[in-house]
Design a protein around this motif. Sequence first.
Motif, mmCIF file in Angstrom:
data_model
loop_
_atom_site.group_PDB
_atom_site.id
_atom_site.type_symbol
_atom_site.label_atom_id
_atom_site.label_comp_id
_atom_site.label_asym_id
_atom_site.label_seq_id
_atom_site.Cartn_x
_atom_site.Cartn_y
_atom_site.Cartn_z
ATOM 1 N N THR A 31 0.802 -1.227 0.000
ATOM 2 C CA THR A 31 0.000 0.000 0.000
ATOM 3 C C THR A 31 0.834 1.274 0.000
ATOM 4 N N ALA A 53 2.787 -3.595 -6.623
ATOM 5 C CA ALA A 53 3.973 -4.226 -6.028
ATOM 6 C C ALA A 53 5.204 -3.752 -6.810
ATOM 7 N N VAL A 93 13.345 -1.290 -2.104
ATOM 8 C CA VAL A 93 12.333 -2.291 -1.749
ATOM 9 C C VAL A 93 10.997 -1.982 -2.436
HETATM 10 C C1 LIG Z 1 5.830 0.642 -5.997
HETATM 11 S S1 LIG Z 1 5.491 0.947 -4.307
HETATM 12 C C2 LIG Z 1 3.728 1.221 -4.408
HETATM 13 C C3 LIG Z 1 3.129 1.887 -3.220
HETATM 14 C C4 LIG Z 1 1.669 2.306 -3.379
HETATM 15 N N1 LIG Z 1 0.808 1.177 -3.688
HETATM 16 C C5 LIG Z 1 1.533 3.364 -4.443
HETATM 17 O O1 LIG Z 1 1.011 3.097 -5.526
HETATM 18 O O2 LIG Z 1 1.969 4.493 -4.195
HETATM 19 C C6 LIG Z 1 5.643 -0.696 -3.667
HETATM 20 C C7 LIG Z 1 5.418 -0.841 -2.161
HETATM 21 O O3 LIG Z 1 5.515 -2.239 -1.863
HETATM 22 C C8 LIG Z 1 6.120 -2.403 -0.613
HETATM 23 N N2 LIG Z 1 6.638 -3.785 -0.559
HETATM 24 C C9 LIG Z 1 7.749 -4.299 -1.145
HETATM 25 N N3 LIG Z 1 7.846 -5.618 -0.891
HETATM 26 C C10 LIG Z 1 6.766 -5.950 -0.151
HETATM 27 C C11 LIG Z 1 6.307 -7.175 0.436
HETATM 28 N N4 LIG Z 1 6.971 -8.319 0.279
HETATM 29 N N5 LIG Z 1 5.150 -7.157 1.157
HETATM 30 C C12 LIG Z 1 4.461 -5.992 1.334
HETATM 31 N N6 LIG Z 1 4.856 -4.797 0.813
HETATM 32 C C13 LIG Z 1 5.983 -4.783 0.076
HETATM 33 C C14 LIG Z 1 7.159 -1.307 -0.552
HETATM 34 O O4 LIG Z 1 7.540 -1.014 0.778
HETATM 35 C C15 LIG Z 1 6.424 -0.144 -1.259
HETATM 36 O O5 LIG Z 1 5.745 0.658 -0.323
#
Ligand SMILES: C[S@@+](CC[C@H](N)C(=O)[O-])C[C@H]1O[C@@H](n2cnc3c(N)ncnc32)[C@H](O)[C@@H]1O
Length: 254
Positions: free
Chosen positions: A100, A160, A182
Amino acid sequence: MGGPSLARAVERLVAAGCVAAEEEAAAFVAAARDEATLDAWLSRREQGEPPGWITGTFVFCDRVLQLTPGVYVPRYQTEELARRAAAQLPPGGWALDLCTGAGAVAAHLAAQVPTATVIGVDIDPVAAACARGNGVPAVVADLAAPVRRERRFDVVTAVAPYVPTPDLQLLPADVQRYEPRVALDGGDDGLDHVRRVVAAAGQLLRPGGWLLIEVGGDQDRALTEPLAAAGFGVVTPWWDEDDDLRGIAAQTTG
Ligand SMILES: C[S@@+](CC[C@H](N)C(=O)[O-])C[C@H]1O[C@@H](n2cnc3c(N)ncnc32)[C@H](O)[C@@H]1O
């Protein structure tokens, strides 16, 4: 602060190579409480720091939300996913926003369908706290690990990380320098996390429920089989006005 401040701010941001210099300068001038703050903000921006980290806010689907430095900056291009997802969420329904971040997608769902229950998940505690600041109940976890497999969700969304590791070096320099790896690194073909999202969503969604994921390149092809294996009968990718793939909406077999 008046016209001279704005003109100077535009000048500095143009010189720093900001493509949206006028827009950013206007936002900084409007939000800065005094000239010293404006000057400090412009210096940070000149170093390439994202504007949203500097002002602590961003706009998503016409809504001003909070952004904590270090948290991925929600992109304008994701608004289409949020709008499509909101259209599939019934009154009183349940939605889960995996990865999120600042909670932009989840906040839009909750605002559009106030009677729905919308939950966010992020592995980064700073991101989850930021989402909570935006009114999204968010838990810190690895994807859907803490969610009971009750097949009750109407909608699962996920932006993601989906950039293939070898392509990270192609991202704009400021993104590489500032934004958390990440949030971006999706592994060899970019789909390490997305495949796990697809498998989890197949178990969490009710029959007829919708998964909406952000992807790019030609990742829709590589996901055809995983989506079918997870029980998605209807699969609809969408592209932007430049014909770039932006996302996939998929419905579980009802
Ligand atoms: C590309 S960002 C997108 C954030 C948000 N959904 C947006 O559109 O602004 C990806 C997010 O996935 C989270 N993330 C990465 N690996 C993850 C995992 N295994 N489980 C949960 N969250 C994860 C990161 O911390 C980051 O906040």
